[in-house]
Structures are given as structure tokens and as C-alpha cells.
Design an enzyme around this catalytic site. Sequence first.
Site, short mmCIF file in Angstrom:
data_model
loop_
_atom_site.label_atom_id
_atom_site.label_comp_id
_atom_site.label_asym_id
_atom_site.label_seq_id
_atom_site.Cartn_x
_atom_site.Cartn_y
_atom_site.Cartn_z
N ASP A 72 -13.90 -0.89 3.78
CA ASP A 72 -12.70 -0.71 4.92
C ASP A 72 -13.35 -0.31 5.91
O ASP A 72 -14.21 -1.10 6.83
CB ASP A 72 -11.49 -0.15 4.40
CG ASP A 72 -10.21 -0.13 5.54
OD1 ASP A 72 -10.59 -0.44 6.59
OD2 ASP A 72 -9.25 0.18 5.16
N ASP B 234 -7.21 3.21 -3.07
CA ASP B 234 -7.75 3.54 -1.56
C ASP B 234 -8.12 5.00 -1.27
O ASP B 234 -7.00 5.60 -1.33
CB ASP B 234 -7.06 2.80 -0.41
CG ASP B 234 -7.65 2.75 0.82
OD1 ASP B 234 -8.82 3.09 1.05
OD2 ASP B 234 -7.06 2.05 1.85
N LYS C 279 -2.80 5.34 -2.51
CA LYS C 279 -3.88 6.11 -1.99
C LYS C 279 -4.34 7.15 -2.92
O LYS C 279 -3.51 7.66 -3.58
CB LYS C 279 -3.31 6.79 -0.83
CG LYS C 279 -2.76 5.42 0.19
CD LYS C 279 -4.25 5.11 1.14
CE LYS C 279 -3.67 4.07 2.28
NZ LYS C 279 -4.83 3.51 2.85
N LYS D 297 -1.06 -1.12 -4.34
CA LYS D 297 -2.52 -0.16 -3.87
C LYS D 297 -1.87 1.23 -3.82
O LYS D 297 -0.82 1.58 -3.07
CB LYS D 297 -2.85 -0.83 -2.55
CG LYS D 297 -3.79 0.32 -1.68
CD LYS D 297 -4.57 -0.54 -0.62
CE LYS D 297 -4.63 0.38 0.81
NZ LYS D 297 -5.42 -0.59 1.69
N SER E 102 0.65 -1.14 -0.13
CA SER E 102 0.09 -0.14 0.09
C SER E 102 0.79 1.26 -0.14
O SER E 102 1.77 1.54 0.84
CB SER E 102 -0.88 0.04 1.39
OG SER E 102 -1.61 1.22 1.49
N LYS F 24 -9.46 -6.23 8.72
CA LYS F 24 -8.67 -5.87 9.56
C LYS F 24 -8.88 -6.35 10.80
O LYS F 24 -9.99 -6.06 11.67
CB LYS F 24 -8.55 -4.45 9.61
CG LYS F 24 -7.66 -3.66 8.40
CD LYS F 24 -7.50 -2.18 8.40
CE LYS F 24 -6.95 -1.38 7.28
NZ LYS F 24 -7.12 0.00 7.35
O1 OSB Z 1 -6.84 2.47 4.71
O2 OSB Z 1 -5.95 0.45 4.77
C1 OSB Z 1 -5.81 1.69 4.70
C2 OSB Z 1 -2.64 2.20 6.97
C3 OSB Z 1 -3.21 3.15 7.94
C4 OSB Z 1 -4.52 3.25 7.99
C5 OSB Z 1 -5.48 3.05 7.34
C6 OSB Z 1 -4.89 2.04 5.95
C7 OSB Z 1 -3.45 1.84 6.08
C8 OSB Z 1 -2.92 1.36 4.83
C9 OSB Z 1 -1.48 0.63 4.81
O3 OSB Z 1 -3.26 1.32 3.73
C10 OSB Z 1 -1.53 -0.88 5.09
C11 OSB Z 1 -0.23 -1.45 5.73
O4 OSB Z 1 0.63 -1.46 4.94
O5 OSB Z 1 -0.28 -1.85 6.88
MG MG Z 2 -8.11 1.26 3.59
#
Ligand code: OSB
Ligand code: MG
Length: 368
Positions: A238, A188, A163, A161, A135, A262
Site C-alpha cells: 500500500d 494490514d 489492522k 481486513k 477494513s 488507492k
Molecule cells: O492502510 O488501507 C489503509 C484508512 C485510512 C488510512 C489507511 C488505510 C485505511 C483503511 C480503511 O484501511 C479503508 C476504508 O475503509 O476506506
Molecule cells: Mg493499508
Amino acid sequence: MKIEQIRLLNIKMPLVSPFETSFGRETGRNTILVAVSSEGLTGWAEAPTMSAPLYNEETTETAWHIMRDFLVPRIIGMKFVHPREIPAAYREIRGNHIAKSGIEGAVWDLYARVRGISLSRSLGGTRDRIAVGVSLGIEESVERLLRKIERFLGEGYRKIKVKIKPGWDAHVVEAIRREFGQIPLMVDANSAYSLGHADLFKKLDQFGLIMIEQPLEHDDIVEHAILQRQLRTPICLDESILHAKDARNALDLGSARIINIKVSRVGGMTEALAIHDLCLARGVPVWCGGMLETGIGRAHNIALASLEGFTIPGDTSASSRYFERDIIEPEVMVKEGYIEVPSGPGIGYAVREDLIRRFLVREEVFRG
Ligand code: OSB
Ligand code: MG
């Protein structure tokens, strides 16, 4: 088994590079580790909180307070047979899922260690390796992001992924497609858009993305259903999914076709397993999300992602993607886009308490 001792450890660990999302920028982790001991063994887990209540309502401070004053008193000294009895012991405490997940997780690790089996096996995991992605946050320039993607593709990651937020979206995806072609790609938004952004969603829908994660409000499933009807690209939820019941309602409404699980967001392994089972029964793919966990939290994610329903590469990346030196031994390694699921007892990694001490901000010990 009796919960003889619980230790809470707040650590601050710098990230190798800042992680920026539509809700903020993290330069380090301010997280809470939980150690639960019984019969000479200790189980470990992490409540991967953020300093500010921007992802969900919790912060490191609120989680510490909830654990110390409400969760620990309900389970210290408690006798249990199975970890699912832990959330039942504090059922009347509302919300505070990240805090709860840390407490329950440590008991899961302890339970697996006492039985001498891996956490993966005690959860019902069937894979000996998991496919993973990475990510990537918002960068100063598209060029910088492209070079990062190039590096992670080179390391074998099986899903990229990125952002997005208003002003950092369609042109970024277009540049990625232009340079890297049809790589497995998703975005995301962390709730940065509304239904009014119809033109943007129409554009994003043309890029053959695996999914669009949480485009709309963090507590919505109704507008997501309206949006999903207009898109070919699957929506993945999410933030909106806090309980198995939310997952069932969202699937019934057509708000998503994929779910990010998660452990922290849903309040622990028991609920994560319930969402997994529901989605598996309904043929809905799931994947394991992350919260930039240290190796301890990530070890739990690896065990969870070894279950049958996790058919899409998750956000669990190698230790080196997050930290100069992780606090577990060995560190999490990615080879050809896979992480091996450890077979040793519990999380299957040794916890480096010597390294934890270096990052320690405060510690509190409770005895039953
Ligand atoms: O939205 O998935 C998310 C990290 C912190 C808070 C929210 C998110 C994320 C990530 C990183 O996308 C995921 C990771 O590498 O742990
Ligand atoms: Mg997310």
C-alpha cells in the site's frame, strides 16, 4: 472544455465509530472536497486527507495549501480535451499526491458528465457490480472485534481486513480463525514491523491469510522482497507504491504479489490506471483501497474498481459503515457483498450540498 471555476470545501464529519490503526486513531474525517465547473456542469471529487501526517506526509492543511497556491493556479481557466492533461499541467510539482488526486478526480467526473457517460465507463470499467470487503480497526478487546466481524459477515462482506500492530496481531488472527473458520481474511500492518519480527511473520504465515498488507516501512521495497521470499502468504503493498514505476520495481524485485491501488495515494486516476494496466499485463491481482472517504471519494473508488484487473474485493464499504448520513444520494449500499456500479453520468450519485454545508469548515472559490 474550459475549467471555469474550482471550489475547495474543507469538511469535518464524525465517523460512526473510531478507526484505530498502528499509526493512530480517527474519530472523524477532516477532508477536502473539490468541485470543478464548466459549461453549466460540475464535477466532484475528494482529497481524503488526514489531520496528521501519519499515513503519508500530507495533512488537510498541507493539501489545502498545495491546492490553493500551486495546483489551482496552474489549471484555472485551462482548456482541456482529456483529464490526463491535468496532471501534465502540474508535472513539476513534487509529491502531495492526495492533494493532486482531488483536483484531477473532479475533472474526471466533469469530463464524464459532459460526455453524458458514467465515470466507470470513461475509465474503461467492465463490471456492473463490484465485490467488497471491510477494513476493521484495532479494538479495545478481541471480543469486540469478533462481534464486529460477525456483524459485517452477516451483511455479506466478501473480505475481512483487520489492522494489526505489535501486541495486536497473531492472537487476534487466531481468535478470528477459531470462531469463523476459513473466511476470506487479511491483515494490514501500516508499516508497524521490521525484518526483526521474523517469529511473528512465521506465525502469521500459518493462518492461510489472503495477504499481509504493508508489514514493513512505508518507503521500502527491498526488505519487503527479503520478507516475501520467506513467506507463502502474498505480501500486498500500500504505502510503498506511489507511482506506476514503484509498482514495476516492486514486482521486478519480488517485494509483493498483490497491489492495493488507492487513487489518492498515487496522485490521481491517471496514475491509478497506469498501475492497473501494468498489473493486468503481468497477471498481478489488484484491489481498491480506501481512506475512509465520504461518498464522493468512495464513488470514485467504485468506478475504478469496476476495471477488469480488480479481482480481489476492496475496502470500499457501505456509507453506513462510516457515517450516520453520507453526503451523496443514494447512499452507497452493499447487498450480498456487492456494490452496484452506477450507470448515470459521472460518479452517478447526486451530491447533497445541503448536507455538505452542515459539515463545512471553510470554502474557497476560484474563477478562470
Ligand atoms: O492502510 O488501507 C489503509 C484508512 C485510512 C488510512 C489507511 C488505510 C485505511 C483503511 C480503511 O484501511 C479503508 C476504508 O475503509 O476506506
Ligand atoms: Mg493499508
